[in-house]
Design a protein around this motif. Structure first.
Motif, mmCIF file in Angstrom:
data_model
loop_
_atom_site.group_PDB
_atom_site.id
_atom_site.type_symbol
_atom_site.label_atom_id
_atom_site.label_comp_id
_atom_site.label_asym_id
_atom_site.label_seq_id
_atom_site.Cartn_x
_atom_site.Cartn_y
_atom_site.Cartn_z
ATOM 1 N N ILE A 179 -13.346 -10.628 17.326
ATOM 2 C CA ILE A 179 -13.229 -9.185 17.094
ATOM 3 C C ILE A 179 -13.199 -8.424 18.409
ATOM 4 O O ILE A 179 -12.421 -7.469 18.577
ATOM 5 C CB ILE A 179 -14.376 -8.698 16.185
ATOM 6 C CG1 ILE A 179 -14.129 -9.183 14.754
ATOM 7 C CG2 ILE A 179 -14.476 -7.174 16.197
ATOM 8 C CD1 ILE A 179 -15.158 -8.730 13.737
ATOM 9 N N GLY A 180 -13.995 -8.847 19.379
ATOM 10 C CA GLY A 180 -13.972 -8.203 20.688
ATOM 11 C C GLY A 180 -12.608 -8.319 21.347
ATOM 12 O O GLY A 180 -12.102 -7.365 21.944
ATOM 13 N N GLY A 181 -12.000 -9.502 21.255
ATOM 14 C CA GLY A 181 -10.670 -9.704 21.825
ATOM 15 C C GLY A 181 -9.620 -8.877 21.123
ATOM 16 O O GLY A 181 -8.691 -8.349 21.754
ATOM 17 N N LEU A 182 -9.762 -8.739 19.803
ATOM 18 C CA LEU A 182 -8.822 -7.916 19.039
ATOM 19 C C LEU A 182 -8.919 -6.464 19.472
ATOM 20 O O LEU A 182 -7.896 -5.805 19.720
ATOM 21 C CB LEU A 182 -9.125 -8.035 17.545
ATOM 22 C CG LEU A 182 -8.210 -7.257 16.596
ATOM 23 C CD1 LEU A 182 -6.803 -7.843 16.602
ATOM 24 C CD2 LEU A 182 -8.770 -7.247 15.192
ATOM 25 N N LYS A 183 -10.134 -5.955 19.606
ATOM 26 C CA LYS A 183 -10.330 -4.558 19.991
ATOM 27 C C LYS A 183 -9.879 -4.300 21.420
ATOM 28 O O LYS A 183 -9.551 -3.165 21.786
ATOM 29 C CB LYS A 183 -11.790 -4.170 19.807
ATOM 30 C CG LYS A 183 -12.226 -4.152 18.333
ATOM 31 C CD LYS A 183 -13.701 -3.889 18.159
ATOM 32 C CE LYS A 183 -14.045 -2.445 18.448
ATOM 33 N NZ LYS A 183 -13.444 -1.523 17.473
ATOM 34 N N ALA A 184 -9.848 -5.359 22.243
ATOM 35 C CA ALA A 184 -9.367 -5.231 23.627
ATOM 36 C C ALA A 184 -7.863 -5.473 23.728
ATOM 37 O O ALA A 184 -7.317 -5.564 24.825
ATOM 38 C CB ALA A 184 -10.119 -6.207 24.528
ATOM 39 N N ASP A 185 -7.187 -5.592 22.561
ATOM 40 C CA ASP A 185 -5.730 -5.791 22.506
ATOM 41 C C ASP A 185 -5.272 -7.087 23.159
ATOM 42 O O ASP A 185 -4.161 -7.162 23.699
ATOM 43 C CB ASP A 185 -4.977 -4.612 23.135
ATOM 44 C CG ASP A 185 -4.968 -3.389 22.236
ATOM 45 O OD1 ASP A 185 -4.975 -3.570 21.001
ATOM 46 O OD2 ASP A 185 -4.966 -2.253 22.757
ATOM 47 N N LYS A 186 -6.116 -8.125 23.104
ATOM 48 C CA LYS A 186 -5.700 -9.425 23.638
ATOM 49 C C LYS A 186 -4.778 -10.147 22.666
ATOM 50 O O LYS A 186 -4.098 -11.092 23.043
ATOM 51 C CB LYS A 186 -6.937 -10.287 23.937
ATOM 52 C CG LYS A 186 -7.779 -9.754 25.087
ATOM 53 C CD LYS A 186 -8.949 -10.669 25.387
ATOM 54 C CE LYS A 186 -9.765 -10.143 26.555
ATOM 55 N NZ LYS A 186 -10.936 -11.012 26.854
ATOM 56 N N PHE A 187 -4.771 -9.723 21.428
ATOM 57 C CA PHE A 187 -3.867 -10.267 20.411
ATOM 58 C C PHE A 187 -3.666 -9.208 19.330
ATOM 59 O O PHE A 187 -4.342 -8.171 19.326
ATOM 60 C CB PHE A 187 -4.384 -11.580 19.817
ATOM 61 C CG PHE A 187 -5.882 -11.755 19.867
ATOM 62 C CD1 PHE A 187 -6.486 -12.493 20.877
ATOM 63 C CD2 PHE A 187 -6.692 -11.179 18.905
ATOM 64 C CE1 PHE A 187 -7.872 -12.655 20.924
ATOM 65 C CE2 PHE A 187 -8.089 -11.333 18.940
ATOM 66 C CZ PHE A 187 -8.660 -12.073 19.963
ATOM 67 N N ASP A 188 -2.721 -9.468 18.432
ATOM 68 C CA ASP A 188 -2.334 -8.472 17.435
ATOM 69 C C ASP A 188 -3.114 -8.575 16.135
ATOM 70 O O ASP A 188 -3.334 -7.568 15.456
ATOM 71 C CB ASP A 188 -0.840 -8.617 17.105
ATOM 72 C CG ASP A 188 0.034 -8.479 18.334
ATOM 73 O OD1 ASP A 188 -0.276 -7.630 19.188
ATOM 74 O OD2 ASP A 188 1.027 -9.235 18.439
ATOM 75 N N ILE A 189 -3.509 -9.793 15.776
ATOM 76 C CA ILE A 189 -4.089 -10.019 14.451
ATOM 77 C C ILE A 189 -4.939 -11.280 14.471
ATOM 78 O O ILE A 189 -4.654 -12.209 15.231
ATOM 79 C CB ILE A 189 -2.950 -10.141 13.395
ATOM 80 C CG1 ILE A 189 -3.488 -10.150 11.965
ATOM 81 C CG2 ILE A 189 -2.072 -11.360 13.675
ATOM 82 C CD1 ILE A 189 -2.388 -10.004 10.907
ATOM 83 N N ILE A 190 -5.999 -11.287 13.681
ATOM 84 C CA ILE A 190 -6.820 -12.488 13.507
ATOM 85 C C ILE A 190 -6.466 -13.082 12.148
ATOM 86 O O ILE A 190 -6.642 -12.442 11.115
ATOM 87 C CB ILE A 190 -8.321 -12.164 13.548
ATOM 88 C CG1 ILE A 190 -8.715 -11.569 14.901
ATOM 89 C CG2 ILE A 190 -9.147 -13.428 13.267
ATOM 90 C CD1 ILE A 190 -10.140 -11.001 14.916
ATOM 91 N N ILE A 191 -5.933 -14.296 12.159
ATOM 92 C CA ILE A 191 -5.677 -15.025 10.919
ATOM 93 C C ILE A 191 -6.480 -16.312 11.034
ATOM 94 O O ILE A 191 -5.958 -17.374 11.356
ATOM 95 C CB ILE A 191 -4.173 -15.291 10.707
ATOM 96 C CG1 ILE A 191 -3.387 -13.977 10.792
ATOM 97 C CG2 ILE A 191 -3.920 -15.979 9.362
ATOM 98 C CD1 ILE A 191 -1.891 -14.113 10.585
#
Length: 276
Positions: A104-116
């Motif tokens: 979730i931290g990486g997602l919020k930092a825009d390191k990726f687009d989506i967590i699947i």
């Protein structure tokens, strides 16, 4: 006297200009904030369409959902689902393996687009991210060694050493029983190993994952309970990307309608998907 009038006039003019400037700053701030909000909304969709890539994150150590095979390639249910959604969106899936507690931290930092990556939809997580429609319905179960016969329901874990993944819904289930000795792990393989080596009495995990691992690795463990709670698994996206989520949901809906989703599900689990 003339000097005084001039000075007073100047002060009045400065006061008026100050008010206008303040109002202008407030309007500008509101406009800027609105512009930023508008710019943020749809950011993932615009980035994906420009790069022609869908950056997908998961652990990469969670078979049969997502893992690396002997050829150092990502495989699993999540991988197949991601590739199918990406194809329907006209892009290619790019996979990024990240530790569970950093997703979730990486997602919020825009390191990726989506967590699947088998993330259960919870009210707490919805405070940080948005979710797509559920793409898996599953549930947690108790898992013991083959010879254990006294742990068959949730209340039986009282006084037992219980292994679960830290930050997962399985941790919440275990902590709901007073007196359970809950031990947290970062990788599911670690607490499966501690169970087989008798350092744990029982573990709690997803029934699909456990069934697969028992079969594939011929593990001396068993599912000892019925499903404890039904979990809805969603794909997590940064807030403010409703247009992107809408397109992902549309692709997922098409997959279910044309039978592609069921084919992928049966490939990995050998059964029909559970209905929500």
């Amino acid at each position: 006297m003339k000097m005084k009038k001039t000075a007073i006039s100047a002060i009045i003019l400065l006061f008026i200009f100050g008010l206008l400037a303040a109002c202008g700053s407030e309007d500008t701030a509101e406009t800027t904030a609105a512009g930023e909000a508008e710019g943020k909304s749809g950011g993932v969709l615009e980035r994906m369409e420009e790069s022609k890539e869908l950056n997908v994150a998961f652990e990469g150590t969670y078979p049969p959902f997502n893992f690396i095979d002997e050829n150092d390639e990502f495989q699993g249910f999540d991988v197949d689902i991601s590739n199918e959604i990406a194809e329907r969106l006209g892009v290619e899936a790019n996979f990024i393996a990240t530790k569970w507690d950093g997703l979730i931290g990486g997602l919020k930092a825009d390191k990726f687009d989506i967590i699947i990556g088998q993330m259960t939809v919870t009210e707490e997580r919805k405070k940080s991210v948005d979710f797509t429609d559920p793409y898996v319905i599953s549930g947690s179960v108790l898992v013991t060694r083959e010879e254990t016969d006294d742990i068959t329901k949730l209340e039986d874990i009282k006084g037992k050493n219980v292994g679960v993944g830290g930050g997962t819904t399985f941790e919440e289930v275990a902590n709901s029983v007073d007196g359970a000795e809950v031990k947290l792990y970062k990788a599911v393989g670690d607490y499966i190993q501690d169970l087989t080596n008798k350092r744990l009495d029982v573990i709690i995990n997803d029934q699909l994952l456990i069934s697969y691992n028992i079969k594939e690795q011929n593990l001396p463990i068993k599912i000892s309970s019925d499903i404890l709670n039904k979990d809805e698994i969603g794909m997590a996206v940064n807030k403010g990307n409703e247009d992107f989520i809408e397109q992902v949901n549309a692709a997922l809906s098409e997959m279910k309608e044309d039978g592609t989703y069921a084919e992928i599900y049966k490939k990995w689990f050998g059964t029909e998907p559970l209905e929500s």
